[in-house]
Design a protein around this motif. Structure first.
Motif, PDB file in Angstrom:
ATOM      1  N   PHE A 345      26.653   3.048  13.933  1.00  4.55           N
ATOM      2  CA  PHE A 345      28.163   2.440  13.605  1.00  4.55           C
ATOM      3  C   PHE A 345      29.660   3.425  13.883  1.00  4.55           C
ATOM      4  CE2 PHE A 345      27.581   3.273   8.558  1.00  4.55           C
ATOM      5  CZ  PHE A 345      28.578   4.660   8.782  1.00  4.55           C
ATOM      6  N   HIS A 346      29.079   4.815  13.255  1.00  7.06           N
ATOM      7  CA  HIS A 346      30.941   5.589  13.801  1.00  7.06           C
ATOM      8  C   HIS A 346      31.091   5.468  15.730  1.00  7.06           C
ATOM      9  CE1 HIS A 346      29.653   7.233   9.723  1.00  7.06           C
ATOM     10  NE2 HIS A 346      30.811   7.306   9.940  1.00  7.06           N
ATOM     11  N   ALA A 347      29.982   5.261  16.396  1.00  5.42           N
ATOM     12  CA  ALA A 347      30.126   5.262  17.734  1.00  5.42           C
ATOM     13  C   ALA A 347      31.705   4.040  18.120  1.00  5.42           C
ATOM     14  CB  ALA A 347      28.923   4.937  18.724  1.00  5.42           C
ATOM     15  N   ASP A 348      31.714   2.855  17.248  1.00  5.61           N
ATOM     16  CA  ASP A 348      32.062   2.245  17.175  1.00  5.61           C
ATOM     17  C   ASP A 348      33.359   1.551  16.415  1.00  5.61           C
ATOM     18  OD1 ASP A 348      30.501   0.765  18.882  1.00  5.61           O
ATOM     19  OD2 ASP A 348      29.335   0.411  17.094  1.00  5.61           O
ATOM     20  N   LYS A 349      34.256   3.422  15.374  1.00  6.64           N
ATOM     21  CA  LYS A 349      35.196   3.396  14.984  1.00  6.64           C
ATOM     22  C   LYS A 349      36.393   3.695  15.587  1.00  6.64           C
ATOM     23  CE  LYS A 349      33.749   3.674  10.645  1.00  6.64           C
ATOM     24  NZ  LYS A 349      34.033   2.417   9.232  1.00  6.64           N
ATOM     25  N   CYS A 350      35.982   3.728  16.764  1.00  9.02           N
ATOM     26  CA  CYS A 350      37.454   4.042  17.331  1.00  9.02           C
ATOM     27  C   CYS A 350      37.446   2.704  18.828  1.00  9.02           C
ATOM     28  CB  CYS A 350      37.988   5.516  18.631  1.00  9.02           C
ATOM     29  SG  CYS A 350      38.056   6.784  17.363  1.00  9.02           S
ATOM     30  N   PRO A 351      37.620   1.189  18.322  1.00 12.89           N
ATOM     31  CA  PRO A 351      37.642   0.745  19.301  1.00 12.89           C
ATOM     32  C   PRO A 351      39.277   0.354  20.327  1.00 12.89           C
ATOM     33  CG  PRO A 351      38.435  -0.280  17.681  1.00 12.89           C
ATOM     34  CD  PRO A 351      37.953   0.981  16.943  1.00 12.89           C
ATOM     35  N   SER A 352      38.185  -0.189  21.625  1.00 15.24           N
ATOM     36  CA  SER A 352      39.941  -0.353  22.614  1.00 15.24           C
ATOM     37  C   SER A 352      39.437  -1.786  23.360  1.00 15.24           C
ATOM     38  CB  SER A 352      39.630   0.465  23.567  1.00 15.24           C
ATOM     39  OG  SER A 352      40.565   0.361  25.064  1.00 15.24           O
ATOM     40  N   PRO A 353      40.340  -2.318  23.594  1.00 17.23           N
ATOM     41  CA  PRO A 353      40.845  -3.732  23.879  1.00 17.23           C
ATOM     42  C   PRO A 353      40.190  -3.754  25.871  1.00 17.23           C
ATOM     43  CG  PRO A 353      42.816  -3.515  23.213  1.00 17.23           C
ATOM     44  CD  PRO A 353      42.254  -1.764  22.459  1.00 17.23           C
ATOM     45  N   ALA A 355      38.884  -0.768  27.082  1.00 18.58           N
ATOM     46  CA  ALA A 355      37.191   0.139  28.128  1.00 18.58           C
ATOM     47  C   ALA A 355      36.278  -0.012  26.568  1.00 18.58           C
ATOM     48  CB  ALA A 355      37.944   1.391  27.757  1.00 18.58           C
ATOM     49  N   ASP A 356      35.491   0.643  26.833  1.00 17.87           N
ATOM     50  CA  ASP A 356      34.261   0.685  26.540  1.00 17.87           C
ATOM     51  C   ASP A 356      35.121   1.311  24.366  1.00 17.87           C
ATOM     52  OD1 ASP A 356      32.045  -0.377  27.992  1.00 17.87           O
ATOM     53  OD2 ASP A 356      32.078   1.582  28.568  1.00 17.87           O
ATOM     54  N   THR A 357      35.448   1.925  24.485  1.00 24.99           N
ATOM     55  CA  THR A 357      35.706   3.122  23.428  1.00 24.99           C
ATOM     56  C   THR A 357      37.176   3.198  23.792  1.00 24.99           C
ATOM     57  OG1 THR A 357      35.096   4.740  21.480  1.00 24.99           O
ATOM     58  CG2 THR A 357      34.488   4.990  23.835  1.00 24.99           C
ATOM     59  N   ALA A 358      38.268   3.882  22.725  1.00 27.58           N
ATOM     60  CA  ALA A 358      39.065   4.930  22.661  1.00 27.58           C
ATOM     61  C   ALA A 358      38.840   5.617  22.552  1.00 27.58           C
ATOM     62  CB  ALA A 358      40.388   4.086  21.910  1.00 27.58           C
ATOM     63  N   ASN A 359      39.589   7.077  22.748  1.00 29.69           N
ATOM     64  CA  ASN A 359      39.531   8.452  22.165  1.00 29.69           C
ATOM     65  C   ASN A 359      39.119   8.608  20.963  1.00 29.69           C
ATOM     66  OD1 ASN A 359      41.830   8.604  22.844  1.00 29.69           O
ATOM     67  ND2 ASN A 359      42.251  10.627  23.311  1.00 29.69           N
ATOM     68  N   SER A 360      40.274   7.746  20.134  1.00 34.88           N
ATOM     69  CA  SER A 360      40.305   7.906  18.505  1.00 34.88           C
ATOM     70  C   SER A 360      41.308   6.291  18.122  1.00 34.88           C
ATOM     71  CB  SER A 360      41.979   8.925  18.210  1.00 34.88           C
ATOM     72  OG  SER A 360      41.886   9.803  17.477  1.00 34.88           O
ATOM     73  N   ARG A 361      42.046   6.812  17.179  1.00 37.64           N
ATOM     74  CA  ARG A 361      42.662   5.963  16.407  1.00 37.64           C
ATOM     75  C   ARG A 361      44.769   5.985  16.785  1.00 37.64           C
ATOM     76  NH1 ARG A 361      39.540   4.411  10.832  1.00 37.64           N
ATOM     77  NH2 ARG A 361      37.918   3.886  11.648  1.00 37.64           N
ATOM     78  N   ALA A 362      45.063   4.824  16.740  1.00 36.36           N
ATOM     79  CA  ALA A 362      46.618   5.202  17.994  1.00 36.36           C
ATOM     80  C   ALA A 362      46.768   4.601  16.524  1.00 36.36           C
ATOM     81  CB  ALA A 362      46.840   4.057  17.929  1.00 36.36           C
ATOM     82  N   VAL A 363      46.716   5.881  15.234  1.00 37.26           N
ATOM     83  CA  VAL A 363      47.002   6.130  14.053  1.00 37.26           C
ATOM     84  C   VAL A 363      47.415   7.331  13.865  1.00 37.26           C
ATOM     85  CG1 VAL A 363      46.179   3.766  13.097  1.00 37.26           C
ATOM     86  CG2 VAL A 363      45.218   5.988  12.320  1.00 37.26           C
TER      87      VAL A 363
END
Length: 425
Positions: A345-353, A355-363
């Protein structure tokens, strides 16, 4: 005192005149007074004290010096400017190759960003390793815009802001004599020769040590060098992902989307989370090689250092058996390694609207669980090699200042563990 100091171990307290000192001197002899507790840390701390006296050349003397004690002394002895000279008490054949590989790793990591461009790093590693086994090593570099043409969008994207081009180095060590021999292990190293943070720019104080951001590349290269010198008889491929993360009109930006060769799209929400972007290319290449095991190493997250300090590197894996192999390998060479959580589940911890994922979280700092989230990102590219994927987040590979165990600069922690894993493959 003479130029070369004899260093002996003593289980008795220091003479009364020295108080509670852990190191005393008489003539040209230094005595390390051992007490209860961790003898290895005591010896390494004593080496720092001996170094602080301006001593640059020592002879370790006495039967009490087992190989690990001697190595721990070496890890604490010397400085970045003057590594010092050590005459071993015993086990020269084991310790001298270790010391040689460690000093090379330190020289690479401590080099100035101006001196060590991505191309220079790739060339130095290729030349040094090829010199060890010229009949068994081939290498190739993909440089600059050729990376984009080849589909290596992570290394290219991170490095395109610099005037000095990014490089993906592929080195093939094949001692078997068979061109189609299976690849036992693929090594992947983060080689960011300087990390400004890009447009997510670091504060000045956070940038001072960022020459060390190629420490993962130096660690896997030095580990391979040591394993070769110890008779490595399996095929190993090495991938170094080398780039400078700088700001310019050509630099990658927040909101950009990278489309990787394995079909994964990645939105950039933090240009300072660049290490995972270049490692993604290296992991894809490692999978293309068909390697039975994949090992990557990187100075990837501050979160790992917050969790573990500088006494341990962090280990991540989705394969329990592979993780146990790594922990056993670290214990055998007395290196600190601690497994931190990684689940699918850690693969989904950086969601993007977008793309498939973001490269981090925007925090700030990527949010909580940053080291596991970074490993989760990498898991999208690591595949499922038969003997597992191991990710080393090198929290203990660089000391920002003298910490009582290590001099300021590269420590070399992790090299012995990875070399041990190669020899056991």
């Amino acid at each position: 005192m003479t130029d070369r100091i004899i260093v002996v171990l003593d289980n008795q307290p220091a003479p009364a005149a020295w108080g509670n000192a852990k190191v005393s001197f008489q003539g040209n002899t230094a005595r390390i007074h051992l007490g209860e507790g961790d003898l290895y840390r005591q010896v390494q701390a004593a080496a720092r004290q001996i170094t602080a006296q301006g001593i640059q050349s020592v002879t370790l003397q006495g039967e009490e010096w087992d190989p690990v004690l001697q190595w721990r002394f070496a890890c604490g002895f010397g400085t970045a400017k003057v590594p010092g000279e050590i005459e071993w008490a015993s086990h020269d054949d084991q310790l001298e190759p270790q010391r040689d590989a460690q000093l090379w790793l330190k020289d690479l990591t401590n080099a100035t960003p101006e001196a060590l461009s991505p191309e220079v790093l790739a060339d130095e590693v290729a030349e040094r390793l090829s010199g060890l086994a010229p009949d068994h090593i081939t290498s190739r570099r993909i440089v600059g815009d050729a990376l984009l043409a080849a589909g290596w969008v992570g290394v290219h994207g991170v490095g395109r802001g610099s005037e000095r081009p990014p490089v993906l180095l592929e080195l093939d060590y094949n001692p078997t004599g068979q061109h189609d021999a299976p690849v036992s292990v693929a090594l992947v190293g983060k080689g960011i020769t300087f990390d400004s943070g890009g447009y997510s720019i670091k504060p000045s104080a956070g940038m001072v040590a960022m020459k060390c951001d190629m420490g993962g590349a130096a660690t896997v290269a030095a580990a391979l060098k040591l394993a070769i010198r110890r008779g490595l008889d399996k095929r190993v491929k090495l991938y170094l992902c080398c780039a400078e993360n700088l700001i310019s009109g050509h630099a990658y930006k927040l909101g950009d989307i990278l489309h990787y060769k394995n079909g994964t799209s990645v939105e950039i929400v933090n240009t300072d989370a660049e290490g995972r972007l270049v490692l993604a290319d290296g992991l894809i290449a490692a999978n293309e090689s068909g390697a039975e095991r994949i090992i990557d190493a990187a100075t990837l997250t501050g979160a790992a250092a917050v969790a573990l300090g500088d006494d341990y590197n962090a280990l991540f894996s989705l394969d329990d058996e592979a993780a146990e192999d790594a922990l056993d390998a670290a214990a055998e060479v007395d290196e600190g390694l601690w497994r931190l959580p990684l689940e699918p589940f850690h693969a989904d911890k950086c969601p993007s609207p977008f793309a498939d994922t973001a490269n981090s979280r925007a925090v700030k700092g990527g949010g909580t669980g940053g080291a596991s989230n970074a490993a989760g990102f990498l898991s999208r590219f690591a595949g499922t090699p038969p003997k597992g994927w191991l990710h080393f987040d090198l929290a203990g590979s660089y000391a920002d200042s003298d910490n009582g165990q290590h001099a300021t600069g590269a420590t070399g922690m992790g090299m012995l563990t990875i070399a041990n894993l190669l020899l056991k493959a």
